[in-house]
Design a protein around this motif. Structure first.
Motif: not given
Length: 236
Positions: A49-52, A54-55, A80, A83-84, A87-88, A160
Motif C-alpha cells: 500500500s502507499i501507506e506502507l 510511506a512508513q 508516495v 502522500y508523505l 501527511q507528514h 489517496l
C-alpha cells in the motif's frame, strides 16, 4: 548539502535509481531505499500500500537522522512522495514527480492490472521476467507483481491523492510527464498540477514511461533546476 531521497516505482528497486544517484551525488546528499517486498527485501505479511511504503520512508528518514528531505519519485515513488508531503509535511521540503499516475479509478486500475500477469510476461517478454527475477531475488518476483496488482486495485477503489488532498500540499512540487507516456496522460498530470498550490509542470518531449528510456543527464538537469529555485525553509 541538501538531502535528496530518490524513490523507485512499482516493480522497481533502489538499484534502478543508481545511475541517477551517482549523477546527483556531487551536489546533494543522495539516498535511495527499497520499499518493503522490493529489491530483495522480505515480502510483508500485509498488503502492499502507499501507506506502507510511506512508513518505510519515515523509518528510513528516522534511521538516517535526516529530519527533512527533498524527494524525487518516479512513477509510484512520486505518489508516495506526495502522500508523505500531505501527511507528514514537517519531513518533506519539496517533491519532484516523474511519470506518476494520478487518475486512479476501478477502470484505470483494471487496465493496469491486466498487464501484470506473470505467466504472460514469462511467455511474451522473458527478458523482462529475467530482469525482475534478478532485481527482487531472493523473493519471487511473481509475488511482487501479484501484490502490486492488488495495491493498484485498492487505489482504484480509494485513491489517496484526491484533488482535495493535493490542495493541502504546501511544499514546492514539480510534476513531470513524458508526452509519449502510455500509462500516464497529460490530462491527469495537468489536473494534478492545477490542484497543487505551489506547483510547476514539466512535459518532456519524445519521452515514454520507462525510466531507463530517459537520459539520466536530462533528469539530473531538471532536478537541479527545480531544487535551485526551491526555498530553503518548508512553507508554513
Amino acid at each position: 548539502m541538501e538531502n535528496l531521497l530518490l524513490l523507485h516505482g512499482a516493480l522497481g528497486a533502489a538499484s534502478t535509481l543508481e545511475p541517477l544517484k551517482h549523477a546527483l551525488a556531487e551536489n546533494y546528499n543522495v539516498y535511495t531505499l527499497d520499499f518493503a517486498g522490493h529489491g530483495g527485501n522480505a515480502l510483508p505479511d500485509e498488503n502492499y500500500s502507499i501507506e506502507l511504503f510511506a512508513q518505510n520512508v519515515l523509518d528510513f528518514i528516522d534511521q538516517q537522522q535526516l529530519e527533512q528531505v527533498h524527494i524525487f519519485g518516479y512513477s509510484m515513488g512520486g505518489y508516495v512522495g506526495l502522500y508523505l508531503a500531505q501527511q507528514h509535511p514537517d519531513h518533506v521540503k519539496s517533491v519532484f514527480t516523474l511519470a506518476t499516475k494520478f487518475a486512479w479509478s476501478e477502470e484505470t486500475a483494471a487496465k493496469e492490472v491486466k498487464m501484470l500477469n506473470p505467466d504472460k510476461i514469462k511467455e511474451k517478454v522473458p527478458q523482462f521476467a529475467a530482469v525482475l527475477d534478478k532485481r527482487h531475488t531472493p523473493q519471487p518476483w511473481e509475488q511482487v507483481m501479484h501484490k502490486t496488482a492488488a495495491m493498484m486495485q485498492q487505489l482504484g477503489k480509494q485513491p489517496l491523492l484526491t484533488p482535495n488532498a493535493l490542495a493541502q500540499i504546501q511544499q514546492p512540487v514539480q510534476v513531470s510527464v513524458g508526452d509519449l507516456d502510455n500509462m500516464v496522460t497529460l490530462e491527469e498530470t495537468i489536473a494534478a498540477y492545477r490542484s497543487l498550490p505551489n506547483a510547476r509542470l514539466l512535459v518532456l518531449p519524445a519521452t515514454k514511461h520507462p525510466l531507463e528510456t530517459i537520459p539520466v543527464s536530462r533528469i539530473t538537469q531538471e532536478i537541479t533546476l527545480f531544487l535551485a529555485n526551491t526555498p530553503a525553509a518548508i512553507p508554513a
